[in-house]
Design an enzyme around this catalytic site. Structure first.
Site, mmCIF file in Angstrom:
data_model
loop_
_atom_site.group_PDB
_atom_site.id
_atom_site.type_symbol
_atom_site.label_atom_id
_atom_site.label_comp_id
_atom_site.label_asym_id
_atom_site.label_seq_id
_atom_site.Cartn_x
_atom_site.Cartn_y
_atom_site.Cartn_z
ATOM 1 N N GLY A 272 0.830 -1.212 0.000
ATOM 2 C CA GLY A 272 0.000 0.000 0.000
ATOM 3 C C GLY A 272 0.857 1.251 0.000
ATOM 4 O O GLY A 272 1.170 1.814 1.055
ATOM 5 N N GLU B 28 14.566 -7.472 -3.797
ATOM 6 C CA GLU B 28 14.223 -8.020 -5.085
ATOM 7 C C GLU B 28 15.520 -8.235 -5.860
ATOM 8 O O GLU B 28 15.841 -7.479 -6.761
ATOM 9 C CB GLU B 28 13.339 -6.976 -5.812
ATOM 10 C CG GLU B 28 11.946 -7.426 -6.034
ATOM 11 C CD GLU B 28 11.903 -8.487 -7.107
ATOM 12 O OE1 GLU B 28 12.634 -9.472 -6.969
ATOM 13 O OE2 GLU B 28 11.149 -8.311 -8.056
HETATM 14 C C1 LIG Z 1 -0.341 -2.494 -13.146
HETATM 15 C C2 LIG Z 1 -0.058 -1.601 -11.974
HETATM 16 C C3 LIG Z 1 0.149 -2.148 -10.730
HETATM 17 C C4 LIG Z 1 0.415 -1.329 -9.615
HETATM 18 N N1 LIG Z 1 0.546 -1.909 -8.393
HETATM 19 C C5 LIG Z 1 0.739 -1.113 -7.308
HETATM 20 C C6 LIG Z 1 0.794 -1.669 -6.001
HETATM 21 O O1 LIG Z 1 0.682 -2.878 -5.821
HETATM 22 N N2 LIG Z 1 0.962 -0.843 -4.944
HETATM 23 C C7 LIG Z 1 1.074 0.489 -5.094
HETATM 24 O O2 LIG Z 1 1.238 1.180 -4.105
HETATM 25 N N3 LIG Z 1 1.017 1.067 -6.336
HETATM 26 C C8 LIG Z 1 0.849 0.302 -7.433
HETATM 27 N N4 LIG Z 1 0.764 0.856 -8.689
HETATM 28 C C9 LIG Z 1 0.863 2.315 -8.792
HETATM 29 C C10 LIG Z 1 2.075 2.814 -9.526
HETATM 30 O O3 LIG Z 1 3.219 2.694 -8.719
HETATM 31 C C11 LIG Z 1 1.807 4.266 -9.955
HETATM 32 O O4 LIG Z 1 0.730 4.242 -10.887
HETATM 33 C C12 LIG Z 1 2.985 4.913 -10.607
HETATM 34 O O5 LIG Z 1 4.029 5.084 -9.685
HETATM 35 C C13 LIG Z 1 2.632 6.262 -11.250
HETATM 36 O O6 LIG Z 1 1.917 7.089 -10.402
HETATM 37 P P1 LIG Z 1 0.573 7.786 -10.897
HETATM 38 O O7 LIG Z 1 -0.272 6.711 -11.443
HETATM 39 O O8 LIG Z 1 0.075 8.589 -9.782
HETATM 40 O O9 LIG Z 1 1.000 8.711 -12.086
HETATM 41 P P2 LIG Z 1 1.638 10.166 -11.942
HETATM 42 O O10 LIG Z 1 2.759 10.120 -10.988
HETATM 43 O O11 LIG Z 1 0.567 11.159 -11.723
HETATM 44 O O12 LIG Z 1 2.225 10.333 -13.397
HETATM 45 C C14 LIG Z 1 1.485 10.840 -14.507
HETATM 46 C C15 LIG Z 1 2.459 11.101 -15.643
HETATM 47 O O13 LIG Z 1 3.389 12.088 -15.230
HETATM 48 C C16 LIG Z 1 4.682 11.609 -15.365
HETATM 49 N N5 LIG Z 1 5.545 12.109 -14.294
HETATM 50 C C17 LIG Z 1 5.314 12.170 -12.969
HETATM 51 N N6 LIG Z 1 6.362 12.647 -12.303
HETATM 52 C C18 LIG Z 1 7.297 12.902 -13.223
HETATM 53 C C19 LIG Z 1 8.619 13.424 -13.185
HETATM 54 N N7 LIG Z 1 9.226 13.739 -12.049
HETATM 55 N N8 LIG Z 1 9.261 13.559 -14.351
HETATM 56 C C20 LIG Z 1 8.681 13.215 -15.528
HETATM 57 N N9 LIG Z 1 7.452 12.731 -15.634
HETATM 58 C C21 LIG Z 1 6.777 12.577 -14.500
HETATM 59 C C22 LIG Z 1 4.557 10.107 -15.259
HETATM 60 O O14 LIG Z 1 5.661 9.445 -15.846
HETATM 61 C C23 LIG Z 1 3.282 9.866 -15.999
HETATM 62 O O15 LIG Z 1 3.544 9.847 -17.372
HETATM 63 C C24 LIG Z 1 0.488 0.065 -9.783
HETATM 64 C C25 LIG Z 1 0.286 0.618 -11.052
HETATM 65 C C26 LIG Z 1 0.021 -0.199 -12.149
HETATM 66 C C27 LIG Z 1 -0.195 0.435 -13.482
#
Ligand SMILES: Cc1cc2nc3c(=O)[nH]c(=O)nc-3n(C[C@H](O)[C@H](O)[C@H](O)COP(=O)(O)OP(=O)(O)OC[C@H]3O[C@@H](n4cnc5c(N)ncnc54)[C@H](O)[C@@H]3O)c2cc1C
Lengths: 392, 398
Positions: free
Chosen positions: B131, B249
């Site tokens: 989480g 990992e």
């Molecule tokens: C299949 C899947 C499984 C997952 N499983 C888990 C889980 O088990 N536990 C958990 O906690 N989370 C999980 N996640 C969440 C995942 O870690 C996040 O979706 C991911 O880190 C991106 O965050 P966000 O979705 O909020 O996108 P955002 O951070 O809002 O990003 C939106 C866009 O902005 C870009 N962006 C953001 N910051 C920057 C930066 N500094 N520089 C350039 N570009 C940037 C991103 O690359 C993206 O293109 C999962 C996600 C997926 C898709």
């Protein structure tokens, strides 16, 4: 699992790098471009003293008796400084072929001199208005008593003006291909060709009733296709490493510049358009490096089909990637990148030099496809790339 | 350079092969690899598989023997992945427990935590999730707002997590929550809790993904309860624990690379058989060219992984180079699947049982969009590589 150069190889690399740094890195190429080839000669002698020209030559021929992977650090370091010359053709084409197919007499004549840094060989394959397809070879040889008489024209011969000997691809009277060792001679008609990569010399050689002793036939009659196939495997594995060296330098240049050049009050490397471009360059570099290490490794460890898959994939990938990286490097440098003053352009031109050398990316992709058994029964029969290897 | 594997490693592979032949679910090796449609049955099936692995001694091979592991070497772990991919074994439902939470607790958990959690991880009795992400904290993970407040001997946790993979199946959650609202830096003041998911303060709502699956979830926390004994490491120092947890990992993205290798072979096999308008697509030189360049790239990625693995073997731990592997494999998977969509022409639109070649390509294509986002987006991987591998200046705001 141990996929890395070993300690000796890395140590040898560090000697080479130290030496090439000391002589001014790309300064040698720049002098060469200006027409001053002395420094290049001095550096080649220096590299020979370090052992670089003896690596894969058997001990009985006064070499170090090492293998293809041991050449990797040398090629990479030479690629880093866009060194002129035909070290590649000599070490990765002529030496393996001489070692395997040369007569005792030929080995004694060439190998110790190569090992000592006194001889370099080039490759005369391409003919005017032709491509590398083997069915297009017209340069002819005929036997007259104890001599072989060659007639025909070869072009784009690397460093034709200072090679000590050429491996010439010829067609003989019963329509097979053979390879002939032709020693340099002042009487030989060589016309220099202007090359965009001015750190490389190219030449057109006209053989007009040119006679050499029969003992200069490399391998046996009609064996040319097989020899070429083997030779270009070695050469392309080496070439991949040479390209990797250039790529490594280019990524280093871009990284360094992005750290020091400031605009809008910050280093440009903080802008992701720049940072991410450099990272993608780095990705390509590391892929190419892994492919090229593996390619050289297979030459001594794997069967022919595996070698082809490994070498052709390395060659095709690295050729394209180097062009991409060298181009991005110019863009990242902005205005100064467009000038002759700094090195960016040297790498781009070198990348373009090799783009079509001994075949294009397209050709190598097709060769790769057939090595992997993808085009057994279909249209590719009329593709040039097929013929590079399978001949007439 | 040496790509050979030792006699011992070969014996390990044979032992595993024999075991898999005898213990994979009925019909699996013959190609009947259907997982139960019904969600409850699905979970039961996968937990049972985890338990079968455990009983055969394959539950968590890299763990110490005293916890049911085999103290497997890195190479043995790699072989394990290769074999699992080769037989397309059922997914590991407790991936997070086995590869991350378990090793973290073994290394730095309290005796009580070890006693309470570790055995249940390896047997599949308790499934774990992670989480971290929240609606306003994804890439910027330190921006999490879920709070944990001490009331008496309880910690009351409130907030919302999102994208929680396996959340709907999980019994436990490795949870990050804010325990200090005024830290000098925002990644301080975060604490790692071992949260019980089976309590009234935790509500899980599955999210339907673009591929139609429901593997991740929203998790609502309303006065969810944890105790001091559930804190991993120190109070307010959860960030450090999380980073260490990720380092457990050891073999990283390996399994995905071997899957990509298998996919590549499947792709070539499918293309060899595939005809459009009565003509084999392999006759099309542009198809061969594309395949050849995919070959170079996937081989390059795989070999690069081996090169990184070699340095992991030498250094004892993976370096930031693992981001190179993650970026390469996820982007390449997406491109290859996209190519397989294009290749199928207008019929590529058909999916599931109507898919022209094999529905796996359509599924893979849609799923691949998750791979370039989950576990850190491609952009964030590029930042990591740029800053930590190449030494470029840090992104603003970090
Ligand atoms: C299949 C899947 C499984 C997952 N499983 C888990 C889980 O088990 N536990 C958990 O906690 N989370 C999980 N996640 C969440 C995942 O870690 C996040 O979706 C991911 O880190 C991106 O965050 P966000 O979705 O909020 O996108 P955002 O951070 O809002 O990003 C939106 C866009 O902005 C870009 N962006 C953001 N910051 C920057 C930066 N500094 N520089 C350039 N570009 C940037 C991103 O690359 C993206 O293109 C999962 C996600 C997926 C898709």
């Amino acid at each position: 699992m141990d996929f890395a150069l070993n300690e000796d190889q890395e140590m040898f690399r560090s000697y080479l790098r130290k030496y090439l740094d000391k002589v001014g890195q790309t300064k040698v190429a720049r002098e060469f471009i200006k027409g001053n080839t002395n420094e290049f000669t001095v550096v080649m002698n220096g590299l020979a003293e370090l052992g670089a020209t003896a690596i894969n030559i058997p001990e009985e021929n006064e070499g170090l008796g090492l293998g293809a992977v041991d050449l990797v650090p040398v090629f990479e370091e030479m690629g880093r400084v866009v060194l002129p010359g035909i070290y590649l053709e000599t070490m990765a084409f002529a030496v393996p072929l001489l070692e395997k197919y040369g007569t005792e007499e030929q080995k004694a004549k060439y190998l110790p001199d190569i090992a000592a840094g006194n001889k370099q060989l080039s490759l005369a394959w391409l003919e005017p208005v032709k491509d590398y397809s083997l069915d297009q070879i017209e340069c002819a040889v005929k036997e007259e008593g104890e001599t072989l008489v060659i007639n025909g024209v070869k072009e784009l011969v690397p460093d034709a003006d200072f090679a000590d000997a050429f491996i010439v691809v010829v067609r003989n009277s019963n329509d097979g291909l053979s390879l002939i060792l032709v020693d340099r001679d002042d009487e030989l008609s060589i016309r220099p060709q202007k090359c965009m990569d001015e750190s490389r010399h190219l030449g057109e050689i006209t053989f007009d009733e040119w006679a050499v002793p029969k003992s200069q036939l490399l391998g046996s009659w009609n064996q040319g296709v097989n020899l070429l196939e083997e030779g270009i495997l070695y050469l392309n594995a080496g070439l991949s490493s040479l390209l990797v060296g250039g790529m490594e330098k280019v990524v280093g240049m871009a990284t360094e510049y992005a750290n020091i050049r400031e605009q809008f009050g910050q280093p440009i490397g903080r802008f992701q358009a720049i940072k991410h471009t450099i990272v993608d360059m780095k990705m390509d570099l590391e892929m190419a490096r892994s492919l090229s290490y593996y390619a050289s490794w297979t030459l001594e460890e794997m069967d022919a089909e595996k070698q082809k898959a490994a070498v052709y994939s390395a060659r095709a990938f690295a050729t394209e990637a180097f062009i991409r990286l060298a181009s991005e490097n110019i863009q990242i440098h902005g205005g100064i990148g467009f000038t002759e003053e700094i090195d960016c352009h040297l790498f781009l031109k070198r990348a373009r030099f090799y783009e079509h050398y001994l075949g294009s990316v397209r050709d190598y992709n097709e060769l790769l496809a057939s090595a992997l058994g993808w085009n057994k029964n279909e249209t590719s029969k009329n593709m040039k790339a097929e013929k590079v290897v399978h001949g007439q | 350079m040496d790509f050979s594997i030792s006699k011992q490693e070969e014996a390990f592979r044979q032992e595993l092969r024999t075991w898999l032949e005898e213990n994979l679910p009925e019909g699996w090796l013959q190609g009947n690899r259907e997982l139960p449609e019904d969600k409850a049955d699905y979970a039961v099936f996968l937990r049972k598989w985890q338990n079968t692995l455990y009983e055969g001694g394959w539950g968590a091979i890299s763990w110490p023997k005293e916890y049911g592991g085999r103290e497997a070497t890195l190479m043995e772990e790699i072989i394990f992945y290769q074999e699992m991919v080769r037989v397309q074994a059922p997914p590991l439902i407790n991936y997070i427990g086995i590869h991350m939470v378990g090793p973290t607790l073994i290394q730095s958990g309290t005796d009580e935590q070890k006693e309470k959690f570790i055995n249940k991880i390896i047997t599949g009795e308790e499934v774990w999730c992670q989480g971290y992400s929240e609606p306003n904290a994804g890439s910027d993970l330190a921006a999490i707002q879920t709070s944990a407040e001490k009331k008496g001997d309880q910690w009351l946790i409130n907030g919302q997590k999102v994208w929680t993979s396996f959340g709907h199946l999980a019994d436990k959650c490795f949870l990050l929550a804010r325990t200090s609202t005024h830290p000098e830096k925002k990644h301080r003041g975060i604490t790692a809790f071992l949260l019980d998911m089976n309590q009234s303060g935790v509500e899980t709502k599955p999210i339907t993904q673009m591929d139609g699956q429901q593997e991740f979830n929203e998790v609502y926390l309303t006065d969810a309860v944890a105790y001091d004994a559930d804190i991993v490491g120190e109070l307010d120092k959860g960030w450090r624990v999380m980073i260490a947890l990720m380092l457990h990992e050891r073999t990283g993205i390996g399994a995905e690379l071997f899957t990509l290798e298998k996919r590549f072979d499947d792709m070539v096999a499918a293309i060899k058989d595939y005809q459009i308008n009565g003509r084999p697509v392999m006759d099309d030189p542009s198809v061969r060219q594309k395949l050849a360049s995919f070959y170079a790239r996937f081989r390059g990625s795989l070999l690069n992984y081996y090169r990184n693995l070699t340095s992991t073997l030498k250094n004892g731990h993976p370096g930031p180079e693992s981001s190179i592997d993650k970026l390469a494999v996820s982007e390449l998977t997406k491109e290859m699947a996209g190519f397989m969509m294009s290749l199928q022409g207008h019929r590529g639109m058909l999916w599931k049982e109507d898919a022209p070649i094999d529905p796996v390509w359509q599924d893979e294509y849609l799923f691949s969009f998750g791979q370039t986002i989950g576990g850190g987006t491609s952009e964030v991987q590029r930042n990591t590589i740029g800053e930590r591998v190449l030494g470029l200046p840090k992104d603003m705001g970090r």
